[in-house]
Design an enzyme around this catalytic site. Structure first.
Site, PDB file in Angstrom:
ATOM      1  CE  LYS A 135      48.715  31.979  45.045  1.00 28.04           C
ATOM      2  NZ  LYS A 135      49.152  32.776  43.908  1.00 28.04           N
TER       3      LYS A 135
ATOM      4  CD  GLU B 247      32.653  38.820  48.296  1.00 28.41           C
ATOM      5  OE1 GLU B 247      31.843  38.389  47.449  1.00 28.41           O
ATOM      6  OE2 GLU B 247      32.304  39.218  49.414  1.00 28.41           O
TER       7      GLU B 247
HETATM    8  P1  NAD Z   1      41.302  31.156  41.015  1.00 32.27           P
HETATM    9  O1  NAD Z   1      40.275  30.634  41.957  1.00 32.27           O
HETATM   10  O2  NAD Z   1      41.889  30.230  40.041  1.00 32.27           O
HETATM   11  O3  NAD Z   1      42.537  31.769  41.849  1.00 32.27           O
HETATM   12  C1  NAD Z   1      42.351  32.765  42.851  1.00 32.27           C
HETATM   13  C2  NAD Z   1      43.566  32.758  43.768  1.00 32.27           C
HETATM   14  O4  NAD Z   1      43.562  31.532  44.523  1.00 32.27           O
HETATM   15  C3  NAD Z   1      44.898  32.796  43.025  1.00 32.27           C
HETATM   16  O5  NAD Z   1      45.807  33.610  43.730  1.00 32.27           O
HETATM   17  C4  NAD Z   1      45.326  31.337  43.053  1.00 32.27           C
HETATM   18  O6  NAD Z   1      46.706  31.165  42.911  1.00 32.27           O
HETATM   19  C5  NAD Z   1      44.841  30.924  44.431  1.00 32.27           C
HETATM   20  N1  NAD Z   1      44.705  29.466  44.627  1.00 32.27           N
HETATM   21  C6  NAD Z   1      44.588  28.507  43.680  1.00 32.27           C
HETATM   22  N2  NAD Z   1      44.500  27.286  44.267  1.00 32.27           N
HETATM   23  C7  NAD Z   1      44.543  27.483  45.604  1.00 32.27           C
HETATM   24  C8  NAD Z   1      44.465  26.621  46.735  1.00 32.27           C
HETATM   25  N3  NAD Z   1      44.340  25.295  46.616  1.00 32.27           N
HETATM   26  N4  NAD Z   1      44.520  27.170  47.976  1.00 32.27           N
HETATM   27  C9  NAD Z   1      44.615  28.521  48.129  1.00 32.27           C
HETATM   28  N5  NAD Z   1      44.707  29.380  47.086  1.00 32.27           N
HETATM   29  C10 NAD Z   1      44.656  28.877  45.838  1.00 32.27           C
HETATM   30  O7  NAD Z   1      40.640  32.438  40.307  1.00 32.27           O
HETATM   31  P2  NAD Z   1      41.240  33.330  39.128  1.00 32.27           P
HETATM   32  O8  NAD Z   1      41.237  32.527  37.865  1.00 32.27           O
HETATM   33  O9  NAD Z   1      42.493  33.979  39.578  1.00 32.27           O
HETATM   34  O10 NAD Z   1      40.130  34.492  39.041  1.00 32.27           O
HETATM   35  C11 NAD Z   1      38.940  34.362  38.331  1.00 32.27           C
HETATM   36  C12 NAD Z   1      37.793  34.003  39.260  1.00 32.27           C
HETATM   37  O11 NAD Z   1      37.695  34.977  40.295  1.00 32.27           O
HETATM   38  C13 NAD Z   1      36.440  34.020  38.571  1.00 32.27           C
HETATM   39  O12 NAD Z   1      35.690  32.916  38.987  1.00 32.27           O
HETATM   40  C14 NAD Z   1      35.798  35.313  39.078  1.00 32.27           C
HETATM   41  O13 NAD Z   1      34.391  35.327  39.065  1.00 32.27           O
HETATM   42  C15 NAD Z   1      36.334  35.393  40.453  1.00 32.27           C
HETATM   43  N6  NAD Z   1      36.291  36.766  40.956  1.00 32.27           N
HETATM   44  C16 NAD Z   1      35.369  37.080  41.915  1.00 32.27           C
HETATM   45  C17 NAD Z   1      35.269  38.392  42.371  1.00 32.27           C
HETATM   46  C18 NAD Z   1      34.275  38.767  43.427  1.00 32.27           C
HETATM   47  O14 NAD Z   1      34.469  39.797  44.066  1.00 32.27           O
HETATM   48  N7  NAD Z   1      33.221  37.986  43.638  1.00 32.27           N
HETATM   49  C19 NAD Z   1      36.115  39.375  41.854  1.00 32.27           C
HETATM   50  C20 NAD Z   1      37.049  39.003  40.872  1.00 32.27           C
HETATM   51  C21 NAD Z   1      37.136  37.701  40.439  1.00 32.27           C
END
Ligand code: NAD
Length: 478
Positions: free
Chosen positions: A175, A250
């Protein structure tokens, strides 16, 4: 005309059963719709999971070298389309063309790397205490992997989950994040053309609360690999571990660079500025705190402000110094944090305002006189905002560096070898760098964090990336 993408389920390109779609827009030109995608629900996701279940046994017993050849062919197909993929990534996510090109190249390299690794998945041979007995281990796939990914590296992160999952013999359901899913669909197209059997990879778009939650909770998903925010990651963890799934998380970061009084200040300012403002600060490993010894503090602030002010934001396709934020809400969040920093009493040295032009552009911001407990020094901003924190020396710098809930990447700029070695030992982070920016890592080394940045149990990338998707079996053959 916007591209109309479908889900990829069981080898077929299908719409959501509701027929509903959502669209993506160019963050540099929000009037332009880039593509439309199925607004899938839980039932659509269940169908994709069933397709993966049906395909998993045959794929798992396909010889590793044959699986590897498909991944290697995928790498070659992605390479042929590098420019096209780069443009699509820029138009949905907003990165500069150089940054996006580097990211697409990373995906190409990842498929190439795991294509080769798939021939080398054997376990280990052990000496047995019994005579005439072969004792060995082999690594088996888990079954079905559920992959949930963020928008900020829309092709590299899906690639570093899909490639090892498939190399190890798992089927997968991914997803992608709704702000920039196009490159994942193009990756699925390349895998299909490379000969991937139907159902081995399935792509479903839609809301996280529907599609992501179904992946995390479905009893036939054996492992969930999630990258995204800490808040959502913790929810996914609770849901997925409820029925004993293997989970990899992550998540966020609040990454420090310590600048010692032995550092070359100009070099330190280059390192910090590139870690803080690259990819518009939208990296989990972005440097958001410069922790600087008092003797070089004023000189460092001047040098880093000079670099921030030299940055000219612009549309990613023009390959400017810095692209826009991915969305209006991310832009608003950054501007809000700049206001919070001013209210807390930090000095805004430069930047922080939204640009008065079309698109989600912001000026890179530098705050000085930041106290370590300010919200701007504690919370992940995910934008080009740098807090410069003065400290008396190494011990205080270490306390400040470690004094946040996150622990992803940390770096130190120093000419003092002993100080550098202490930092390697004492920094609470999954990645520690000496005289390097906090962002960026080669693909064959493990990547992950500690504390609220990661689930800590499994790393991504390299051999560690395969460990998550396999389980070892011990065999006695007498
Ligand atoms: P997000 O947590 O909003 O979304 C991540 C994914 O989870 C998306 O596909 C989203 O649709 C999905 N999601 C949302 N609600 C969900 C639920 N209830 N159940 C399952 N899936 C759900 O993050 P974002 O805004 O897409 O990305 C930014 C964040 O990602 C920042 O906090 C960043 O630090 C982190 N990030 C971490 C790494 C790493 O390797 N540590 C790398 C890149 C980004």
């Amino acid at each position: 005309m916007p591209t109309e993408y479908s889900n990829y389920v069981g080898g077929e390109w299908t719409d959501a059963r509701s027929g509903e779609t959502f669209e993506t827009r160019d963050p540099a030109n929000p009037d332009e719709v880039v593509a439309t995608y199925p607004q899938s629900d839980a039932a659509d996701t269940e169908t994709a999971i069933e397709a993966a279940v049906a395909a998993s046994a045959e794929w798992g017993s396909t010889p590793g070298p044959e699986r590897g050849r498909i991944l290697s062919r995928t790498s070659a197909l992605l390479a042929e389309r590098k420019d096209e993929l780069t443009d699509l990534l820029v138009r949905e996510e907003g990165k500069t063309r150089s940054e996006a090109g580097g990211e697409v190249q990373r995906a190409i390299d990842i498929f190439d790397y795991y294509g080769a690794k798939a021939s080398d998945l054997g376990g280990t041979v052990k000496s047995s205490s019994a005579r005439n007995t072969n004792l060995y281990t082999e690594n088996e796939p888990l079954g079905v992997a559920g992959l949930i990914t963020p928008w900020n590296y829309p092709i590299a992160i899906p690639a570093w989950k899909i490639a090892p999952a498939l190399a190890a013999g798992n089927a997968a359901v991914i997803k992608p994040a709704s702000l920039a899913p196009g490159v994942v669909h193009e990756m699925a197209t390349a895998l299909e053309e490379a000969g991937l059997p139907d159902g081995v990879l399935n792509v479903v778009t839609g809301p996280g609360s529907e599609v992501g939650d179904t992946i995390a909770s479905h009893p036939e998903v054996d492992a969930v690999s999630f990258t995204g925010s800490t808040a959502v990651g913790n929810t996914v963890y609770d849901t997925a571990t409820d029925d004993g799934k293997r989970v990899q998380l992550e998540m966020g970061g609040k990454n420090p660079t310590v600048v010692s009084d032995s550092a070359d200040v100009e070099e330190a300012a280059d390192i910090v500025a590139s870690g803080a403002f690259g990819v518009t600060g939208q990296a989990c490993t972005a440097c958001s705190r410069a922790i600087v010894y008092e003797d070089v503090y004023d000189e460092f602030v001047d040098a880093v402000v000079e670099r921030a002010e030299a940055i000219e934001p612009g549309p990613g396709l023009d390959d400017p110094d810095m692209g826009p934020h991915v969305s209006e809400s991310e832009l608003e969040s950054t501007v809000d944090y700049v206001g919070i920093g001013e209210d807390e009493g930090a000095t805004l040295e430069t930047g922080g305002a939204a640009l008065d032009r079309e698109g989600y552009f912001v000026e890179p911001a530098v705050f000085s006189d930041v106290e370590p407990d300010y919200r701007i020094a504690q919370e992940e901003i995910f934008g080009p905002v740098l807090s410069v924190i003065p400290v008396g020396g190494y011990e205080e710098a270490l306390d400040v560096a470690n004094g946040v809930e996150y622990g992803l990447s940390a770096s130190i700029v120093t000419d003092d070898h002993t100080e550098a070695n202490r930092f390697v030992d004492e920094a609470e982070a999954g990645v520690v760098k000496i005289n390097e920016k906090t962002t960026g890592l080669e693909l064959h080394v493990p990547f992950g964090g500690v504390k609220a940045s990661s689930s800590e149990t499994y790393r991504e990338q390299g051999d560690a990336g395969l460990d998550f998707y396999t389980i070892s079996k011990t065999v006695y053959d007498s």
